[in-house]
Design a protein around this motif. Structure first.
Motif, mmCIF file in Angstrom:
data_model
loop_
_atom_site.group_PDB
_atom_site.id
_atom_site.type_symbol
_atom_site.label_atom_id
_atom_site.label_comp_id
_atom_site.label_asym_id
_atom_site.label_seq_id
_atom_site.Cartn_x
_atom_site.Cartn_y
_atom_site.Cartn_z
ATOM 1 N N TYR A 265 0.880 -1.152 -0.048
ATOM 2 C CA TYR A 265 -0.041 -0.169 -0.152
ATOM 3 C C TYR A 265 1.009 1.338 0.106
ATOM 4 O O TYR A 265 0.554 2.204 -0.841
ATOM 5 C CB TYR A 265 -0.708 -0.125 1.219
ATOM 6 N N ALA A 266 1.835 1.313 0.627
ATOM 7 C CA ALA A 266 2.775 2.416 0.881
ATOM 8 C C ALA A 266 3.490 2.622 -0.448
ATOM 9 O O ALA A 266 3.557 3.808 -1.029
ATOM 10 C CB ALA A 266 3.720 2.042 2.160
ATOM 11 N N GLU A 267 4.095 1.482 -1.213
ATOM 12 C CA GLU A 267 4.729 1.686 -2.390
ATOM 13 C C GLU A 267 3.667 2.319 -3.301
ATOM 14 O O GLU A 267 4.399 3.474 -4.039
ATOM 15 C CB GLU A 267 4.975 0.150 -2.920
ATOM 16 N N LEU A 270 3.086 6.254 -2.730
ATOM 17 C CA LEU A 270 4.084 7.062 -2.669
ATOM 18 C C LEU A 270 4.968 7.061 -4.374
ATOM 19 O O LEU A 270 5.321 7.902 -4.754
ATOM 20 C CB LEU A 270 5.370 6.612 -2.086
ATOM 21 N N VAL A 271 4.504 6.062 -4.907
ATOM 22 C CA VAL A 271 4.904 5.995 -6.493
ATOM 23 C C VAL A 271 3.898 6.455 -7.519
ATOM 24 O O VAL A 271 4.193 7.054 -8.485
ATOM 25 C CB VAL A 271 5.555 4.675 -6.808
ATOM 26 N N TYR A 272 2.491 5.982 -7.407
ATOM 27 C CA TYR A 272 1.736 6.215 -8.324
ATOM 28 C C TYR A 272 0.463 6.958 -7.920
ATOM 29 O O TYR A 272 -0.199 7.776 -8.914
ATOM 30 C CB TYR A 272 1.154 4.835 -8.613
ATOM 31 N N THR A 276 -1.562 12.010 -4.135
ATOM 32 C CA THR A 276 -0.265 12.059 -3.259
ATOM 33 C C THR A 276 0.786 13.201 -4.186
ATOM 34 O O THR A 276 1.210 14.173 -3.552
ATOM 35 C CB THR A 276 0.515 11.120 -3.183
ATOM 36 N N LYS A 277 0.677 13.020 -5.315
ATOM 37 C CA LYS A 277 1.705 14.072 -6.356
ATOM 38 C C LYS A 277 1.058 15.217 -6.269
ATOM 39 O O LYS A 277 1.843 16.096 -5.995
ATOM 40 C CB LYS A 277 1.655 12.985 -7.560
ATOM 41 N N PHE A 278 -0.191 15.581 -6.593
ATOM 42 C CA PHE A 278 -0.711 16.654 -6.613
ATOM 43 C C PHE A 278 -0.599 17.490 -5.342
ATOM 44 O O PHE A 278 -0.281 18.744 -5.222
ATOM 45 C CB PHE A 278 -2.287 16.831 -7.124
ATOM 46 N N GLY A 279 -0.796 16.769 -4.282
ATOM 47 C CA GLY A 279 -0.801 17.451 -2.893
ATOM 48 C C GLY A 279 0.504 17.964 -2.463
ATOM 49 O O GLY A 279 0.635 19.168 -2.130
ATOM 50 N N LEU A 280 1.665 17.331 -2.777
ATOM 51 C CA LEU A 280 2.901 17.438 -2.671
ATOM 52 C C LEU A 280 3.420 18.640 -3.609
ATOM 53 O O LEU A 280 4.106 19.678 -3.195
ATOM 54 C CB LEU A 280 3.813 16.373 -2.559
ATOM 55 N N VAL A 289 -1.004 15.262 3.581
ATOM 56 C CA VAL A 289 -0.959 14.545 2.258
ATOM 57 C C VAL A 289 -0.341 12.986 2.546
ATOM 58 O O VAL A 289 -1.226 12.182 1.805
ATOM 59 C CB VAL A 289 -0.007 15.258 1.161
ATOM 60 N N LEU A 290 0.405 12.841 3.615
ATOM 61 C CA LEU A 290 1.077 11.563 3.649
ATOM 62 C C LEU A 290 0.373 10.771 4.952
ATOM 63 O O LEU A 290 1.093 9.897 5.101
ATOM 64 C CB LEU A 290 2.434 11.705 3.885
ATOM 65 N N MET A 291 -0.795 11.248 5.268
ATOM 66 C CA MET A 291 -1.404 10.700 6.301
ATOM 67 C C MET A 291 -1.841 9.320 6.033
ATOM 68 O O MET A 291 -2.064 8.223 6.806
ATOM 69 C CB MET A 291 -2.600 11.592 6.846
#
Length: 300
Positions: A265-267, A270-272, A276-280, A289-291
């Protein structure tokens, strides 16, 4: 037109916050329900709520939200239910991404507004599936759309649990009717199967659900109503599974399987994951974002 856009933004942001409040209350109620076995000696969990903020490049306020996280509960080992409403100007890379999605005029007027709810639950008992849900509205001066969905992520799979979850997702889709000439549930289920696939592992991250993005049929009210239905069906889809399995005994092997699945799930996140990408990239609070990351994970 501006008044209409502002009214729509207010309605969407208000709904996402209302849904956040409903879910937080329901999850704390699950924590309060005492049960034998693995719950003994554990205090009922409660959410810690922290305001979040986003600052524009010029230092001005660009919105924010609420980060609600519960850790170490009886039922939820870690769960986050975040709400946000942000605005500003998209950077060059984000403008190009919007242009690639068919949004015109971003270079001339890169303003944006976005609001949504994002939820990820990692459960104490390996027999209870992890789950993800989010719904959102995105606006630019040139276009608006909705997106979101929900998917189930068990480490120990039960066919009847998967069937129940998918039945609720179908119930959310059916009143809205076909989408692009296809059965809406079938289309969004297939989209979820594709989106939540982990290419470098060659497998899905869970048992699926529904996923949609760039939803703009031209009927804002209908698209918003559908997005509300997706949110309304989340608790009926998930809570019965928690109630059925939360007191089941587990073994060390079960817990090991859970930790390994959390690594998967973490992979993925963080990768796809697009959110997550937009938030960061857009400068939102990194902790919010990373919660979605699990409290503990394992890799073989």
């Amino acid at each position: 037109m501006t008044d209409t856009a502002d009214a729509r933004k207010a309605a969407a942001a208000g709904w996402f916050q209302e849904l956040r409040d409903r879910i937080v209350a329901a999850f704390e109620t699950l924590e309060d329900a005492n049960a034998p076995g693995p719950f003994e000696g554990l205090a009922a969990g409660r959410f810690d709520v922290t305001p979040t903020s986003r600052t524009a490049d010029d230092g001005s306020d660009a919105g924010g939200g609420l980060m609600s996280v519960m850790r170490g509960g009886r039922v939820f080992e870690k769960v986050g239910v975040n709400w946000s409403e942000v605005h500003g100007q998209l950077g060059e890379r984000a403008q190009k991404a919007m242009a690639a999605r068919g949004v015109p005029g971003m270079a001339e007027d890169p303003r944006f507004w976005a609001s949504g709810i994002s939820l990820v639950a990692h459960m104490r008992n390996p027999h209870v599936p992890a789950v993800h849900m989010n719904t959102r509205m995105f606006w630019t001066p040139h276009a608006w759309w909705f997106g979101g969905g929900s998917d189930l992520n068990p480490c120990l799979e039960y066919a009847e649990d998967t069937a129940h979850f998918h039945a609720q997702m179908k119930a959310a889709c059916d009143p809205a009717g076909p989408l692009d000439g296809q059965d809406r549930y079938d289309k969004l289920k297939a989209w979820a199967d594709e989106y939540f696939f982990v290419p470098h592992r060659g497998r899905a991250r869970g048992v699926g659900g529904i996923f949609y993005d760039d939803l703009n049929t031209g009927d804002w009210d209908a698209d918003f109503r559908f997005t509300q239905d997706v949110g309304k069906h989340f608790l009926p889809a998930f809570v019965p599974l928690v109630e059925k399995r939360r007191a089941d005994p587990w073994t060390d092997a079960d817990k090991d399987a859970q930790l390994v699945h959390r690594g998967l799930y973490a992979e993925y996140n963080l990768v796809y994951d697009r959110g997550t990408k937009f938030g960061l990239e857009s400068g939102h609070d990194a902790n919010a974002v990373l919660m979605s990351l699990p409290p503990e994970a394992k890799w073989h």
